[in-house]
Design an enzyme around this catalytic site. Structure first.
Site, short mmCIF file in Angstrom:
data_model
loop_
_atom_site.label_atom_id
_atom_site.label_comp_id
_atom_site.label_asym_id
_atom_site.label_seq_id
_atom_site.Cartn_x
_atom_site.Cartn_y
_atom_site.Cartn_z
N SER A 1 0.80 -1.22 0.00
CA SER A 1 0.00 0.00 0.00
C SER A 1 0.83 1.27 0.00
O SER A 1 0.31 2.34 -0.32
CB SER A 1 -0.93 0.02 1.22
OG SER A 1 -0.19 0.05 2.42
N HIS B 1 -5.11 -5.10 -0.21
CA HIS B 1 -5.21 -4.13 -1.31
C HIS B 1 -5.28 -4.80 -2.67
O HIS B 1 -5.44 -4.12 -3.69
CB HIS B 1 -4.01 -3.17 -1.27
CG HIS B 1 -4.02 -2.26 -0.10
ND1 HIS B 1 -4.66 -1.03 -0.11
CD2 HIS B 1 -3.49 -2.39 1.14
CE1 HIS B 1 -4.51 -0.45 1.07
NE2 HIS B 1 -3.81 -1.26 1.84
N LYS C 1 -11.87 -1.98 2.21
CA LYS C 1 -11.36 -1.35 0.99
C LYS C 1 -12.34 -1.62 -0.16
O LYS C 1 -13.40 -1.03 -0.21
CB LYS C 1 -9.93 -1.83 0.73
CG LYS C 1 -9.02 -1.45 1.92
CD LYS C 1 -7.68 -2.08 1.87
CE LYS C 1 -6.84 -1.67 3.07
NZ LYS C 1 -7.37 -2.13 4.38
#
Length: 452
Positions: free
Chosen positions: A225, A253, A285
């Site tokens: 990230s 992610h 996310k």
């Protein structure tokens, strides 16, 4: 002594035996030390540094770029201090936060189940939505089972802290998330890091160390990230097989971002996901909710559900959050409106435009995360503030989160950004960075004042 009741001496002896210690006499109260005790929170490590940095920023008139208040849903566009801004500080990679189907599912779940399950799932019992989400996560990853935790950070802490111990070795990438390090510390296992994505060093450590430990756990992230780069999964699988180790991949992610259909790094690398022992992910996310999960073999999931403190002693996921995540996951798996492809095109466009503009994008590969490396924390803060004035919300990452020489802006691209928004953002960033570089002597003096 009444029947069935141990004497105090016998009780002390039993406790000592259980602890593996010889019984001792009852200790006398510890004498109170002379002088004042330290009960001030202001003396905690690092507090004085924070206070001085804040005072220096106030003196120099540099506004904090952190804790900015968003006055509505923070998607590709948001509103801060009454100003509409294009937002590059959101993990909402596929724009599913606020999607009509996701919102409707969360609202219906409240009507049916309320806003909380009130206790741990072991105590309060199961709800059908828990099993439904876990089943679909397992299917998404192509493995046997999954377990959902109420916190993403706690997922790594609880899982790693439970499955490893003092007889084990944990090897992790130097840029691994804090939750992995915290879990390793909790476990009592020996912990060693290897330089970022340096699999030669990882192999050397395994060759030298493997035989000394009962179990070895290798932990990496699929998509990092801070830098936006990915792992060499085929080689990691080969290493873990050769040395008899567990491989854990943090897909926080990567979900919805990597691979032709967003199935993550295994799809992107063409690897059977069952060759990875432990998949970890979060729902805050792409899945537009909260919490985390572990997916993998059924035995691992069963063990964590009954033994991991972060699951056993934490409340179960609430209905609206669970149904939001489940509905978002269904949308990712169907991808009827091409969000994955749009995200990937937008990410490539942002990276290509940034490089063409001469911006330092570090290790970025064009997967939703693009850093702009500035090399100075004050410049990163000043640039972030100037961008906000021009209608762009981009967060700075500064020391000590990253080394001072790699302070940066971190841009998150979503499927919902338009090509015009991307092109303008890159142009504005380049303009404002160039202006800061012209002012660099003055900025350097300000930085020295703030640090001194």
């Amino acid at each position: 002594m009444s029947k069935g009741r141990l004497s105090d001496a016998a009780l002390r002896s039993l406790i000592a035996d259980v602890r593996g210690k010889a019984p001792a006499a009852v200790a006398a109260p510890v004498a109170q030390a002379s002088g004042a005790y330290d009960t001030a929170f202001e003396t905690l490590p690092g507090y004085e540094t924070l206070r001085m940095q804040r005072a220096a920023a106030d003196l120099l008139g540099v506004a904090s770029p952190f804790f900015r208040t968003h006055e509505r849903r923070a998607g590709a566009v948001s509103r801060i201090a009454g100003q509409e801004v294009v937002n590059f500080a959101s993990y909402d990679y596929l724009g599913l936060n606020g999607h009509p189907a996701v919102a409707a599912a969360a609202k219906a779940a409240i009507d049916e189940y309320g806003t909380s399950v009130s206790a741990s799932r072991l105590v309060a019992g199961e709800r059908p939505f828990h099993a439904a989400l876990e089943r679909r996560l397992a299917e998404f990853h192509g493995v046997e089972d999954a377990v959902v935790f109420v916190s993403g950070h706690a997922t790594n802490v609880a899982a790693i802290g439970q499955i490893t111990g003092p007889a084990d070795l944990i090897l992790h990438d130097a840029l691994i998330h804090n939750s992995v390090i915290t879990g390793a510390q909790l476990s009592g296992a020996q912990r060693r890091s290897f330089p970022h994505n340096d699999l030669e060093t990882l192999e050397a450590i395994l060759a030298a160390e493997r035989d000394r430990w009962q179990r070895v756990l290798i932990v990496v992230e699929s998509l990092y990230s801070m830098d936006g780069d990915t792992i060499d999964l085929p080689r990691l699988v080969a290493l873990k097989q050769r040395f008899g180790a567990w491989l854990m991949v943090d897909e926080a992610h990567g979900l919805g971002v990597l691979g032709p259909t967003g199935r993550g790094i295994a799809e992107a690398a063409g690897i059977d996901p069952r060759q990875v022992d432990i998949w970890m992910g979060t729902m805050s996310k792409t899945l537009s909710s909260c919490g985390g999960y572990i997916a993998g073999p059924a035995a691992l999931v069963e063990y964590l559900k009954l033994m991991a403190s972060g699951f056993v002693y934490s409340v179960g996921m609430p209905a609206p959050a669970t149904m939001a995540a489940l509905t978002a996951l269904e949308l990712v798996m169907a991808d009827a409106d091409g969000r994955v492809a749009r995200l990937q095109a937008n990410s490539r466009r942002f990276l290509e435009r940034a490089r063409a503009a001469g911006l330092d994008t570090g290790l970025a590969e064009g997967h939703a995360i693009v850093p702009i490396i500035l090399g100075d924390s004050l410049q990163a803060v000043l640039l972030s503030n100037r961008l906000l004035e021009r209608g762009l919300n981009v967060s700075p990452i500064v020391h000590p989160a990253v080394p001072e020489k790699s302070a940066r802006l971190r841009c998150f691209i979503t499927s919902e950004h338009t090509p015009d928004q991307i092109d303008r953002a890159v142009a504005v960033i380049a303009e404002e960075q160039e202006a800061l570089q012209r002012e660099s002597p003055a900025v350097a003096r300000l930085g020295a004042m703030a640090r001194g």
